[in-house]
Design an enzyme around this catalytic site. Sequence first.
Site, PDB file in Angstrom:
ATOM      1  CE1 TYR A   1     -20.366   4.128  -1.794  1.00 62.54           C
ATOM      2  CE2 TYR A   1     -21.054   6.274  -2.603  1.00 62.54           C
ATOM      3  CZ  TYR A   1     -20.429   5.063  -2.807  1.00 62.54           C
ATOM      4  OH  TYR A   1     -19.871   4.780  -4.027  1.00 62.54           O
TER       5      TYR A   1
ATOM      6  NE  ARG B   1      -6.780   1.184  -5.791  1.00 64.03           N
ATOM      7  CZ  ARG B   1      -7.973   0.717  -5.432  1.00 64.03           C
ATOM      8  NH1 ARG B   1      -8.073  -0.121  -4.454  1.00 64.03           N
ATOM      9  NH2 ARG B   1      -9.050   1.077  -6.081  1.00 64.03           N
TER      10      ARG B   1
ATOM     11  NE  ARG C   1      -4.639   2.957   0.161  1.00 63.91           N
ATOM     12  CZ  ARG C   1      -4.891   2.094   1.135  1.00 63.91           C
ATOM     13  NH1 ARG C   1      -4.035   1.941   2.126  1.00 63.91           N
ATOM     14  NH2 ARG C   1      -5.989   1.379   1.133  1.00 63.91           N
TER      15      ARG C   1
ATOM     16  NE  ARG D   1     -11.480   7.677  -6.816  1.00 64.73           N
ATOM     17  CZ  ARG D   1     -11.976   6.457  -6.561  1.00 64.73           C
ATOM     18  NH1 ARG D   1     -11.352   5.396  -6.993  1.00 64.73           N
ATOM     19  NH2 ARG D   1     -13.069   6.330  -5.847  1.00 64.73           N
TER      20      ARG D   1
ATOM     21  CG  ASP E   1     -13.540   8.833  -0.728  1.00 64.91           C
ATOM     22  OD1 ASP E   1     -13.000   8.284  -1.704  1.00 64.91           O
ATOM     23  OD2 ASP E   1     -14.729   8.640  -0.411  1.00 64.91           O
TER      24      ASP E   1
HETATM   25  O1  CP3 Z   1      -9.839  12.292  -8.170  1.00 63.19           O
HETATM   26  C1  CP3 Z   1      -8.872  12.326  -7.378  1.00 63.19           C
HETATM   27  O2  CP3 Z   1      -7.721  11.965  -7.697  1.00 63.19           O
HETATM   28  C2  CP3 Z   1      -9.081  12.931  -5.994  1.00 63.19           C
HETATM   29  C3  CP3 Z   1      -9.439  12.061  -4.939  1.00 63.19           C
HETATM   30  C4  CP3 Z   1     -10.774  11.309  -4.925  1.00 63.19           C
HETATM   31  C5  CP3 Z   1     -10.881  10.002  -4.401  1.00 63.19           C
HETATM   32  N1  CP3 Z   1     -12.198   9.658  -4.392  1.00 63.19           N
HETATM   33  C6  CP3 Z   1      -9.748   9.189  -3.947  1.00 63.19           C
HETATM   34  C7  CP3 Z   1      -9.934   7.756  -3.680  1.00 63.19           C
HETATM   35  C8  CP3 Z   1     -12.059  11.721  -5.286  1.00 63.19           C
HETATM   36  C9  CP3 Z   1     -12.497  13.016  -5.944  1.00 63.19           C
HETATM   37  C10 CP3 Z   1     -12.959  10.658  -4.929  1.00 63.19           C
HETATM   38  C11 CP3 Z   1     -14.422  10.743  -5.111  1.00 63.19           C
HETATM   39  C12 CP3 Z   1     -15.253   9.577  -4.793  1.00 63.19           C
HETATM   40  N2  CP3 Z   1     -15.091   8.641  -3.796  1.00 63.19           N
HETATM   41  C13 CP3 Z   1     -16.472   9.296  -5.453  1.00 63.19           C
HETATM   42  C14 CP3 Z   1     -17.090  10.114  -6.557  1.00 63.19           C
HETATM   43  C15 CP3 Z   1     -16.478   9.868  -7.876  1.00 63.19           C
HETATM   44  C16 CP3 Z   1     -16.710   8.455  -8.389  1.00 63.19           C
HETATM   45  O3  CP3 Z   1     -15.704   7.733  -8.508  1.00 63.19           O
HETATM   46  O4  CP3 Z   1     -17.861   8.121  -8.668  1.00 63.19           O
HETATM   47  C17 CP3 Z   1     -17.013   8.128  -4.862  1.00 63.19           C
HETATM   48  C18 CP3 Z   1     -18.307   7.426  -5.247  1.00 63.19           C
HETATM   49  C19 CP3 Z   1     -16.135   7.728  -3.812  1.00 63.19           C
HETATM   50  C20 CP3 Z   1     -16.313   6.603  -2.856  1.00 63.19           C
HETATM   51  C21 CP3 Z   1     -15.186   5.657  -2.860  1.00 63.19           C
HETATM   52  N3  CP3 Z   1     -13.889   5.959  -2.472  1.00 63.19           N
HETATM   53  C22 CP3 Z   1     -15.212   4.277  -3.198  1.00 63.19           C
HETATM   54  C23 CP3 Z   1     -16.441   3.541  -3.676  1.00 63.19           C
HETATM   55  C24 CP3 Z   1     -13.911   3.779  -3.005  1.00 63.19           C
HETATM   56  C25 CP3 Z   1     -13.444   2.343  -3.094  1.00 63.19           C
HETATM   57  C26 CP3 Z   1     -13.350   1.832  -4.487  1.00 63.19           C
HETATM   58  C27 CP3 Z   1     -12.043   2.173  -5.121  1.00 63.19           C
HETATM   59  O5  CP3 Z   1     -12.053   2.698  -6.265  1.00 63.19           O
HETATM   60  O6  CP3 Z   1     -11.006   1.904  -4.531  1.00 63.19           O
HETATM   61  C28 CP3 Z   1     -13.091   4.859  -2.599  1.00 63.19           C
HETATM   62  C29 CP3 Z   1     -11.638   4.794  -2.292  1.00 63.19           C
HETATM   63  C30 CP3 Z   1     -10.739   5.786  -2.937  1.00 63.19           C
HETATM   64  N4  CP3 Z   1     -11.005   7.121  -3.070  1.00 63.19           N
HETATM   65  C31 CP3 Z   1      -9.447   5.520  -3.477  1.00 63.19           C
HETATM   66  C32 CP3 Z   1      -8.937   6.743  -3.940  1.00 63.19           C
HETATM   67  C33 CP3 Z   1      -7.593   7.002  -4.542  1.00 63.19           C
HETATM   68  C34 CP3 Z   1      -8.746   4.165  -3.469  1.00 63.19           C
HETATM   69  C35 CP3 Z   1      -8.216   3.941  -2.100  1.00 63.19           C
HETATM   70  C36 CP3 Z   1      -6.969   3.097  -2.071  1.00 63.19           C
HETATM   71  O7  CP3 Z   1      -5.876   3.639  -2.252  1.00 63.19           O
HETATM   72  O8  CP3 Z   1      -7.103   1.898  -1.821  1.00 63.19           O
END
Ligand code: CP3
Length: 339
Positions: A148, A27, A36, A23, A73
């Site tokens: 999910y 944000r 965003r 990540r 994602d």
């Molecule tokens: O790592 C990186 O920078 C690359 C991008 C990436 C994202 N999600 C961007 C993202 C990667 C590799 C993921 C993987 C992901 N997504 C996982 C596996 C890793 C982990 O964290 O366990 C999972 C379970 C998800 C599912 C997911 N995506 C959730 C539960 C959420 C919402 C919660 C949150 O943290 O906001 C997301 C959204 C998400 N994915 C965001 C980002 C940058 C936030 C979105 C926003 O800008 O509001």
Amino acid sequence: MAKTLLRVLAGEAVWPPPVWLMRQAGRYLPEYRQVRAGAKDFVELCLTPDLAVEVTLQPLRRYGMDAAILFSDILMLPYALGQGLRFAEGEGPRLPPIRDVAGLAALDPAGVPGRIAPILETLRRLRPLVGEATLIGFAGAPFTVACYMVEGEGGEFPTARTLAYRDPVFFRRLIDLLTTATIDYLAAQIEAGAEAVMLFDSWAGLLAPLPFRRWVIEPAARIATELRRRHPGVPMIGFPRLAGLQLGAYAAATGVQGVGIDTAVEPGLASQAVPPPTALQGNLDPLALLAGGEAMQEATASILAAMRGRPFVFNLGHGVLPPTDPETVATLLRQVRAG
Ligand code: CP3
């Protein structure tokens, strides 16, 4: 000379170790929040190559990370299979749940190539722009993605985990469908320019030992084996989060080149469970990064001391938390790069 991250994944103990953060685009970065704010929603951001390329590169510009991870994602695969996906503002992902074989029949695997085309375009554009950083593609592992898809939202996935016992025929079909789709999706990412791939099994640690073998190890082994056959030489990192004592079995059965370790893992024990040439990647507590200062310094020094002399990629044990100060990330990078 090959890129440092690829050398480590080939089994070399490069020191100081390459570093990137799960990540790392997100944000906590003001420049991310700005992009965003200009996108309709998060799914749109992932599907617009101009914007996805830009946010992928932001942490490289700011910190010179050793890897660029595709901005996307893990839930973009259910989206590509035709399951609805939206990110409710401040609440996380929402999908219309699939809980029986009829629900599976409504999915549209033939539509995947069309729906992932913009994601592949993002990779094609990134490849010439990443310089010495390694371009990482990724997917969610079948079990985590299935959680999910069945539950329809995040949490502890009680419905999905119970259904895996109650309706094993349905769950097996879902896992098999996802395993096949994930192989094709990751192969397409490699063909579009990904130099390594990572498989995120964020919820693997929720499983008892028998289902862990069936729903985590076996699908990851199938994915790793088939990708090695199609794209020999492209390394894979598996991240079975909270796998605990099953880490060694996961590494041995899958043959992955790198294993991601979560925050709870003691680095020395991980090193014994997953011996070289397999690389380890992790595992600074994202809360230590949030706190910064001496706590972060002490935690980082102890990880570096335990990993010195073996193939290792410095990372967090889970993703960067949104309230993290970008300056603290710069401080962390300086410490890691000093070895
Ligand atoms: O790592 C990186 O920078 C690359 C991008 C990436 C994202 N999600 C961007 C993202 C990667 C590799 C993921 C993987 C992901 N997504 C996982 C596996 C890793 C982990 O964290 O366990 C999972 C379970 C998800 C599912 C997911 N995506 C959730 C539960 C959420 C919402 C919660 C949150 O943290 O906001 C997301 C959204 C998400 N994915 C965001 C980002 C940058 C936030 C979105 C926003 O800008 O509001």
